[in-house]
Design a protein around this motif. Structure first.
Motif, PDB file in Angstrom:
ATOM      1  N   MET A   1       0.841  -1.197   0.000  1.00 12.37           N
ATOM      2  CA  MET A   1       0.000   0.000   0.000  1.00 12.37           C
ATOM      3  C   MET A   1       0.880   1.253   0.000  1.00 12.37           C
ATOM      4  O   MET A   1       1.806   1.364   0.796  1.00 12.37           O
ATOM      5  N   THR A   2       0.600   2.184  -0.907  1.00  6.06           N
ATOM      6  CA  THR A   2       1.388   3.410  -0.990  1.00  6.06           C
ATOM      7  C   THR A   2       1.051   4.347   0.163  1.00  6.06           C
ATOM      8  O   THR A   2       0.029   4.179   0.850  1.00  6.06           O
ATOM      9  N   HIS A   3       1.909   5.357   0.341  1.00  6.33           N
ATOM     10  CA  HIS A   3       1.661   6.353   1.394  1.00  6.33           C
ATOM     11  C   HIS A   3       0.330   7.061   1.153  1.00  6.33           C
ATOM     12  O   HIS A   3      -0.441   7.307   2.096  1.00  6.33           O
ATOM     13  N   PHE A   4       0.036   7.360  -0.104  1.00  5.29           N
ATOM     14  CA  PHE A   4      -1.224   8.026  -0.461  1.00  5.29           C
ATOM     15  C   PHE A   4      -2.425   7.157  -0.076  1.00  5.29           C
ATOM     16  O   PHE A   4      -3.398   7.638   0.517  1.00  5.29           O
ATOM     17  N   GLU A   5      -2.357   5.879  -0.386  1.00  5.82           N
ATOM     18  CA  GLU A   5      -3.447   4.959  -0.045  1.00  5.82           C
ATOM     19  C   GLU A   5      -3.611   4.827   1.464  1.00  5.82           C
ATOM     20  O   GLU A   5      -4.737   4.733   1.974  1.00  5.82           O
ATOM     21  N   MET A   6      -2.494   4.836   2.172  1.00  5.75           N
ATOM     22  CA  MET A   6      -2.538   4.763   3.633  1.00  5.75           C
ATOM     23  C   MET A   6      -3.216   6.001   4.234  1.00  5.75           C
ATOM     24  O   MET A   6      -4.010   5.901   5.175  1.00  5.75           O
ATOM     25  N   GLU A   7      -2.932   7.168   3.661  1.00  3.02           N
ATOM     26  CA  GLU A   7      -3.544   8.412   4.144  1.00  3.02           C
ATOM     27  C   GLU A   7      -5.050   8.419   3.863  1.00  3.02           C
ATOM     28  O   GLU A   7      -5.845   8.847   4.712  1.00  3.02           O
ATOM     29  N   LEU A   8      -5.446   7.921   2.699  1.00  5.31           N
ATOM     30  CA  LEU A   8      -6.870   7.832   2.376  1.00  5.31           C
ATOM     31  C   LEU A   8      -7.591   6.876   3.331  1.00  5.31           C
ATOM     32  O   LEU A   8      -8.701   7.157   3.790  1.00  5.31           O
ATOM     33  N   GLU A   9      -6.938   5.749   3.619  1.00  6.15           N
ATOM     34  CA  GLU A   9      -7.521   4.770   4.546  1.00  6.15           C
ATOM     35  C   GLU A   9      -7.653   5.368   5.943  1.00  6.15           C
ATOM     36  O   GLU A   9      -8.668   5.159   6.622  1.00  6.15           O
ATOM     37  N   LYS A  10      -6.638   6.109   6.346  1.00  5.51           N
ATOM     38  CA  LYS A  10      -6.682   6.772   7.655  1.00  5.51           C
ATOM     39  C   LYS A  10      -7.847   7.766   7.707  1.00  5.51           C
ATOM     40  O   LYS A  10      -8.580   7.838   8.692  1.00  5.51           O
ATOM     41  N   LEU A  11      -8.014   8.512   6.641  1.00  2.00           N
ATOM     42  CA  LEU A  11      -9.104   9.491   6.569  1.00  2.00           C
ATOM     43  C   LEU A  11     -10.465   8.810   6.671  1.00  2.00           C
ATOM     44  O   LEU A  11     -11.348   9.267   7.408  1.00  2.00           O
ATOM     45  N   LYS A  12     -10.631   7.695   5.941  1.00  2.00           N
ATOM     46  CA  LYS A  12     -11.888   6.944   6.013  1.00  2.00           C
ATOM     47  C   LYS A  12     -12.178   6.488   7.432  1.00  2.00           C
ATOM     48  O   LYS A  12     -13.297   6.611   7.933  1.00  2.00           O
ATOM     49  N   ASN A  13     -11.162   5.961   8.114  1.00  4.64           N
ATOM     50  CA  ASN A  13     -11.333   5.453   9.474  1.00  4.64           C
ATOM     51  C   ASN A  13     -11.712   6.558  10.456  1.00  4.64           C
ATOM     52  O   ASN A  13     -12.549   6.361  11.345  1.00  4.64           O
TER      53      ASN A  13
END
Length: 225
Positions: A1-13
């Motif tokens: 998972m890229t840093h961008f995808e990780m940030e999006l996932e964090k935002l969703k959570n």
């Protein structure tokens, strides 16, 4: 998972977390209104958590904008998340205001029973829960249900407020309690409005179309999905 995808996932959570806290806050406000005043410590703690998460969501979104170049659906998700966070933060504030008003309604049990305020309060609980469900599922049927519920809550709330005002004119002893109850009901209506706003932002997120200020009856939302 890229840093961008990780940030999006964090935002969703974080969005789901703040939504869940708002559901809890509204539940406490309904409890305070329909039954007895509640201890405010836990409510205050939840309010602080909501405020902190609201700030965190802004920080995550700003970080993504600064370091990435989101496009299309990702960009809509980020833009909508910032607006949704603000709406949910207001829901939390209004729930606390309802709790404060409930303490000043001495004849509230008679008034609540007479004007069937319990039914309205439960609908506000329901629309808040459906709003959190909508954030999880992005389901258009749930969006449509929220928009319909909000319209019903507004109509029912205004009718009840008119009846309470008539009661206050006829019986001066209920003026203080009636005034606080009217304000509490207005807060509940505003909570419902904010839920409707969240649903509109989710619709934008999914369909790339802004529906604010449109007549929702005209929307192409399939309730049979």
């Amino acid at each position: 998972m890229t840093h961008f995808e990780m940030e999006l996932e964090k935002l969703k959570n974080v969005i789901i977390k703040i939504g869940t806290l708002a559901v809890s806050q509204v539940g406490e406000s309904v409890k305070a209104l329909l039954f007895e005043p509640i201890e405010g410590k836990e409510v205050k703690k939840t309010e602080i958590k909501i405020d902190k998460l609201d700030v965190k969501i802004d920080e995550i979104c700003q970080s993504i904008f600064a370091l990435q170049q989101p496009v299309a659906s990702d960009l809509r998700f980020i833009m909508a998340s910032m607006q949704i966070s603000n709406e949910i933060e207001r829901i939390g504030d209004l729930a606390v205001s309802v709790i404060k008003r409930a303490k000043n309604i001495k004849e509230k049990h008679d008034l609540i029973t007479k004007f069937e305020i319990g039914d309205l309060a439960k609908e506000v609980e329901l629309i808040t829960a459906k709003t959190n469900e909508c954030l999880l599922t992005l389901d258009e049927k749930t969006i449509a249900e929220i928009l319909t519920l909000n319209k019903n809550i507004k109509t029912k709330g205004d009718e009840i407020i008119d009846h309470i005002i008539d009661e206050m004119k006829s019986h001066s002893k209920v003026v203080v309690s009636g005034t606080n109850l009217v304000i509490a009901l207005k807060h509940l209506e505003r909570i419902s409005d904010h839920c409707s706003n969240v649903a509109e932002y989710v619709y934008f997120m999914v369909n790339a179309k802004i529906i604010k200020h449109e007549k929702h009856d005209d929307l192409n939302i399939n309730l049979d999905k």
